[in-house]
Design a protein around this motif. Structure first.
Motif, short mmCIF file in Angstrom:
data_model
loop_
_atom_site.label_atom_id
_atom_site.label_comp_id
_atom_site.label_asym_id
_atom_site.label_seq_id
_atom_site.Cartn_x
_atom_site.Cartn_y
_atom_site.Cartn_z
N TRP A 188 17.79 77.20 4.84
CA TRP A 188 17.16 78.04 3.60
C TRP A 188 16.55 77.12 2.92
N SER A 189 15.72 77.83 2.03
CA SER A 189 14.63 77.31 1.02
C SER A 189 15.00 77.58 -0.41
N THR A 190 14.29 76.63 -1.21
CA THR A 190 14.74 76.68 -2.70
C THR A 190 13.22 76.46 -3.21
N THR A 191 13.12 77.05 -4.44
CA THR A 191 11.90 76.66 -5.17
C THR A 191 12.50 75.89 -6.42
N CYS A 192 11.67 75.02 -6.63
CA CYS A 192 12.13 73.76 -7.76
C CYS A 192 10.96 73.65 -8.72
N THR A 193 11.29 73.56 -10.00
CA THR A 193 10.36 73.42 -11.02
C THR A 193 10.69 72.09 -11.93
N VAL A 194 9.82 71.31 -11.61
CA VAL A 194 9.88 69.94 -12.54
C VAL A 194 9.92 70.21 -13.84
N THR A 195 11.08 69.75 -14.51
CA THR A 195 11.33 69.87 -15.89
C THR A 195 11.17 68.61 -16.65
N HIS A 196 11.23 67.23 -16.29
CA HIS A 196 11.00 65.97 -16.71
C HIS A 196 10.49 65.24 -15.80
N ALA A 197 9.45 64.42 -16.34
CA ALA A 197 8.82 63.45 -15.22
C ALA A 197 8.44 62.33 -16.11
N GLN A 198 8.96 61.40 -16.56
CA GLN A 198 8.49 60.22 -17.19
C GLN A 198 8.80 59.18 -16.40
N PRO A 199 7.45 58.50 -15.91
CA PRO A 199 7.52 57.38 -14.73
C PRO A 199 8.37 56.31 -15.51
N GLY A 200 9.22 55.90 -14.39
CA GLY A 200 10.19 54.96 -14.48
C GLY A 200 11.33 54.95 -15.51
N ARG A 201 11.53 56.47 -15.86
CA ARG A 201 12.61 56.80 -17.01
C ARG A 201 13.37 57.77 -16.40
N VAL A 202 12.92 58.94 -16.09
CA VAL A 202 13.50 60.46 -15.94
C VAL A 202 12.83 61.12 -14.79
N PHE A 203 13.48 61.70 -13.86
CA PHE A 203 12.75 62.80 -13.10
C PHE A 203 13.74 64.02 -12.84
N ALA A 204 13.42 65.20 -13.08
CA ALA A 204 14.42 66.27 -13.18
C ALA A 204 13.72 67.67 -12.75
N PHE A 205 14.48 68.58 -12.31
CA PHE A 205 14.00 69.74 -11.61
C PHE A 205 14.96 70.63 -11.59
N ASP A 206 14.74 71.85 -11.90
CA ASP A 206 15.43 73.23 -11.69
C ASP A 206 15.29 73.62 -10.25
N VAL A 207 16.55 74.15 -9.75
CA VAL A 207 16.22 74.70 -8.33
C VAL A 207 16.66 76.36 -8.63
N PRO A 265 19.17 81.30 -10.45
CA PRO A 265 19.07 79.97 -10.68
C PRO A 265 20.52 79.19 -10.10
N ILE A 266 19.94 77.96 -9.31
CA ILE A 266 21.10 77.28 -8.53
C ILE A 266 21.64 76.05 -9.08
N ALA A 267 20.79 75.23 -9.59
CA ALA A 267 21.08 73.70 -9.96
C ALA A 267 19.89 73.13 -10.69
N ARG A 268 20.48 72.14 -11.33
CA ARG A 268 19.31 71.24 -11.90
C ARG A 268 19.81 69.99 -11.21
N TRP A 269 18.79 69.14 -11.07
CA TRP A 269 19.14 67.69 -10.24
C TRP A 269 18.11 66.80 -11.44
N ARG A 270 18.74 65.63 -11.84
CA ARG A 270 18.22 64.76 -12.57
C ARG A 270 18.31 63.12 -11.79
N TYR A 271 17.31 62.40 -12.17
CA TYR A 271 17.49 61.05 -11.67
C TYR A 271 17.12 60.30 -12.97
N ASP A 272 17.87 59.45 -13.49
CA ASP A 272 17.73 58.62 -14.52
C ASP A 272 17.52 57.07 -14.22
N PHE A 273 16.53 56.31 -14.74
CA PHE A 273 16.25 54.95 -14.31
C PHE A 273 16.32 54.09 -15.79
N ILE A 274 17.38 53.11 -15.63
CA ILE A 274 17.62 52.39 -16.78
C ILE A 274 17.13 50.81 -16.14
#
Length: 160
Positions: free
Chosen positions: A71-90, A96-105
């Motif tokens: 299956w395929s999904t469409t993802c929209t970037v919601t947050h993109a702060q280099p070295g801090r956070v990357f997030a997208f809605d799926v 709407p399916i999910a939100r994915w987020r990566y936090d970098f500390i």
């Protein structure tokens, strides 16, 4: 439809790993779609559809497989702060399916990376999704997949 988590602010699944690498470097790995899809368990490819980089509003398609199901999904970037956070809605079509987020500390000698997901599927979609994906326990599967993704990310970041 706008994303709305079924759990409110709490993710349905999350895990954290310490990586002995600069957070900017680890962020660059996560936001490179070819690398991220290589690290992921179900996702086999990702391609930019709108934009060519991880910036808010950019859109990419995720191509996923589980056994003989795809299956395929469409993802929209919601947050993109280099070295801090990357997030997208799926989304799947308009659902709407999910939100994915990566936090970098940043930490001495590296960084702590947390990968989290929030389930945004409406109840009716949660009942039919297992027929398409082959996954009955989505939170459990995502928990296993996050653990594998973070371990692979750690290995990749620390090897280069």
């Amino acid at each position: 439809m706008a994303f709305r988590s079924r759990q409110g602010d709490s993710p349905s699944t999350a895990a954290t790993v310490h990586i002995d690498a600069d957070p900017q470097k680890v962020y660059a790995l996560v936001t490179d779609l070819a690398t991220l899809s290589a690290l992921a368990e179900e996702t086999v490819a990702m391609r930019w559809r709108k934009g060519e980089a991880a910036l808010p509003g950019a859109v990419f398609t995720g191509y996923n497989e589980n056994g003989n199901r795809s299956w395929s999904t469409t993802c929209t970037v919601t947050h993109a702060q280099p070295g801090r956070v990357f997030a997208f809605d799926v989304r799947y079509t308009l659902v709407p399916i999910a939100r994915w987020r990566y936090d970098f500390i940043p930490l001495d000698g590296g960084c702590r990376v947390t990968e989290a997901t929030w389930d945004g599927r409406p109840g009716w979609f949660r009942r039919i999704a297992p027929m398409a994906t082959g996954v009955r326990d989505r939170a459990g599967a995502n928990g296993e997949h996050i653990g594998l993704t973070l371990q692979r990310l750690k290995e990749r970041a620390e090897a280069t």
